[in-house]
Design a protein around this motif. Sequence first.
Motif, PDB file in Angstrom:
ATOM      1  N   UNK A  53       0.702  -1.183  -0.053  1.00 42.31           N
ATOM      2  CA  UNK A  53       0.114   0.057  -0.216  1.00 42.31           C
ATOM      3  C   UNK A  53       0.875   1.097   0.036  1.00 42.31           C
ATOM      4  N   UNK A  54       1.791   1.143   0.709  1.00 42.03           N
ATOM      5  CA  UNK A  54       2.786   2.591   0.937  1.00 42.03           C
ATOM      6  C   UNK A  54       3.656   2.521  -0.350  1.00 42.03           C
ATOM      7  N   UNK A  55       4.028   1.558  -1.144  1.00 42.18           N
ATOM      8  CA  UNK A  55       4.676   1.500  -2.189  1.00 42.18           C
ATOM      9  C   UNK A  55       4.043   1.905  -3.340  1.00 42.18           C
ATOM     10  N   UNK A  56       2.762   1.839  -3.430  1.00 42.14           N
ATOM     11  CA  UNK A  56       2.042   2.228  -4.828  1.00 42.14           C
ATOM     12  C   UNK A  56       1.895   3.804  -4.508  1.00 42.14           C
ATOM     13  N   UNK A  57       1.942   4.277  -3.231  1.00 39.47           N
ATOM     14  CA  UNK A  57       1.887   5.696  -3.033  1.00 39.47           C
ATOM     15  C   UNK A  57       3.204   6.298  -3.121  1.00 39.47           C
ATOM     16  N   UNK A  59       6.898   7.276  -5.082  1.00 34.26           N
ATOM     17  CA  UNK A  59       7.466   7.371  -6.392  1.00 34.26           C
ATOM     18  C   UNK A  59       8.662   6.440  -6.849  1.00 34.26           C
ATOM     19  N   UNK A  60       8.673   5.447  -5.940  1.00 38.18           N
ATOM     20  CA  UNK A  60       9.816   4.421  -6.273  1.00 38.18           C
ATOM     21  C   UNK A  60       9.608   3.139  -6.851  1.00 38.18           C
ATOM     22  N   UNK A  61       9.960   2.999  -8.174  1.00 37.71           N
ATOM     23  CA  UNK A  61       9.602   1.894  -8.839  1.00 37.71           C
ATOM     24  C   UNK A  61      10.191   0.499  -8.314  1.00 37.71           C
ATOM     25  N   UNK A  62      11.508   0.710  -7.692  1.00 38.93           N
ATOM     26  CA  UNK A  62      12.140  -0.235  -6.985  1.00 38.93           C
ATOM     27  C   UNK A  62      11.293  -0.909  -5.784  1.00 38.93           C
ATOM     28  N   UNK A  63      10.690  -0.121  -5.113  1.00 35.61           N
ATOM     29  CA  UNK A  63      10.018  -0.488  -3.885  1.00 35.61           C
ATOM     30  C   UNK A  63       8.565  -1.061  -4.213  1.00 35.61           C
ATOM     31  N   UNK A  64       8.190  -0.517  -5.272  1.00 37.48           N
ATOM     32  CA  UNK A  64       6.955  -1.343  -5.766  1.00 37.48           C
ATOM     33  C   UNK A  64       7.299  -2.825  -6.196  1.00 37.48           C
ATOM     34  N   UNK A  65       8.295  -2.579  -6.840  1.00 37.26           N
ATOM     35  CA  UNK A  65       8.638  -4.109  -7.414  1.00 37.26           C
ATOM     36  C   UNK A  65       9.062  -5.034  -6.409  1.00 37.26           C
ATOM     37  N   UNK A  66       9.847  -4.607  -5.052  1.00 35.52           N
ATOM     38  CA  UNK A  66      10.081  -5.525  -4.187  1.00 35.52           C
ATOM     39  C   UNK A  66       8.843  -5.814  -3.407  1.00 35.52           C
ATOM     40  N   UNK A  68       5.600  -5.746  -4.156  1.00 31.01           N
ATOM     41  CA  UNK A  68       4.664  -6.560  -4.716  1.00 31.01           C
ATOM     42  C   UNK A  68       4.884  -7.872  -4.643  1.00 31.01           C
ATOM     43  N   UNK A  69       6.370  -8.437  -4.949  1.00 34.64           N
ATOM     44  CA  UNK A  69       6.740  -9.670  -5.053  1.00 34.64           C
ATOM     45  C   UNK A  69       6.812 -10.478  -3.857  1.00 34.64           C
ATOM     46  N   UNK A  70       7.219  -9.503  -2.755  1.00 32.38           N
ATOM     47  CA  UNK A  70       7.230 -10.292  -1.179  1.00 32.38           C
ATOM     48  C   UNK A  70       5.980 -10.873  -0.774  1.00 32.38           C
ATOM     49  N   UNK A  71       4.801 -10.308  -1.134  1.00 25.92           N
ATOM     50  CA  UNK A  71       3.814 -10.677  -0.452  1.00 25.92           C
ATOM     51  C   UNK A  71       3.273 -11.997  -1.003  1.00 25.92           C
ATOM     52  N   UNK A  80      -6.146 -10.002  -2.113  1.00 28.67           N
ATOM     53  CA  UNK A  80      -5.544  -9.237  -1.100  1.00 28.67           C
ATOM     54  C   UNK A  80      -4.632  -8.265  -1.873  1.00 28.67           C
ATOM     55  N   UNK A  81      -3.739  -8.612  -2.635  1.00 29.65           N
ATOM     56  CA  UNK A  81      -2.964  -7.262  -3.371  1.00 29.65           C
ATOM     57  C   UNK A  81      -3.893  -6.227  -3.975  1.00 29.65           C
ATOM     58  N   UNK A  82      -4.932  -6.649  -4.569  1.00 24.43           N
ATOM     59  CA  UNK A  82      -5.654  -5.552  -5.136  1.00 24.43           C
ATOM     60  C   UNK A  82      -6.392  -4.998  -3.948  1.00 24.43           C
ATOM     61  N   UNK A  83      -6.768  -5.458  -2.835  1.00 26.46           N
ATOM     62  CA  UNK A  83      -7.327  -4.675  -1.846  1.00 26.46           C
ATOM     63  C   UNK A  83      -6.437  -3.724  -1.411  1.00 26.46           C
ATOM     64  N   UNK A  84      -5.117  -4.217  -1.044  1.00 26.53           N
ATOM     65  CA  UNK A  84      -4.050  -3.358  -0.705  1.00 26.53           C
ATOM     66  C   UNK A  84      -4.056  -1.995  -1.444  1.00 26.53           C
ATOM     67  N   UNK A  85      -3.858  -2.215  -2.753  1.00 25.22           N
ATOM     68  CA  UNK A  85      -3.524  -1.213  -3.620  1.00 25.22           C
ATOM     69  C   UNK A  85      -4.883  -0.328  -3.601  1.00 25.22           C
ATOM     70  N   UNK A  86      -5.981  -0.792  -3.587  1.00 21.84           N
ATOM     71  CA  UNK A  86      -7.153  -0.011  -3.461  1.00 21.84           C
ATOM     72  C   UNK A  86      -7.551   0.667  -2.125  1.00 21.84           C
TER      73      UNK A  86
END
Length: 110
Positions: A53-57, A59-66, A68-71, A80-86
């Motif tokens: 949720x924090x990563x999608x908000x 500006x770091x694409x590396x954080x987002x990638x890391x 999103x794959x860890x969960x 669950x991923x979709x709900x966290x993003x939304x």
Amino acid sequence: MTGHDRSPEGLERLTEFMGLAPQEFQAAASSDRTIGREGGAIGQLHRELTAVGVAVRSPCPYCLEVHVTRPEKARASKAQLAEAVLVAAGLGAGAAVIHGTMAARISDEA
């Protein structure tokens, strides 16, 4: 300015930073390690979904990638991923509305 291509060179520069500012680098790395720690009051899955949720908000694409794959390793479902993003998106929209009311107040006071 060049666009971000998610090349490994961006992450490789971290080694340079570690050498230039070792204490500050370790402090930042320590903060990141709290996300993946086990044994806290909230489990690993919830920690990683919060990080998503924090990563999608952020500006770091590396954080987002890391994060999103860890969960997936923590057995997060796509739902669950979709709900966290939304949830993060909803929070962002709410923050934008509140900032809009602040803009209106500032305008009234000008």
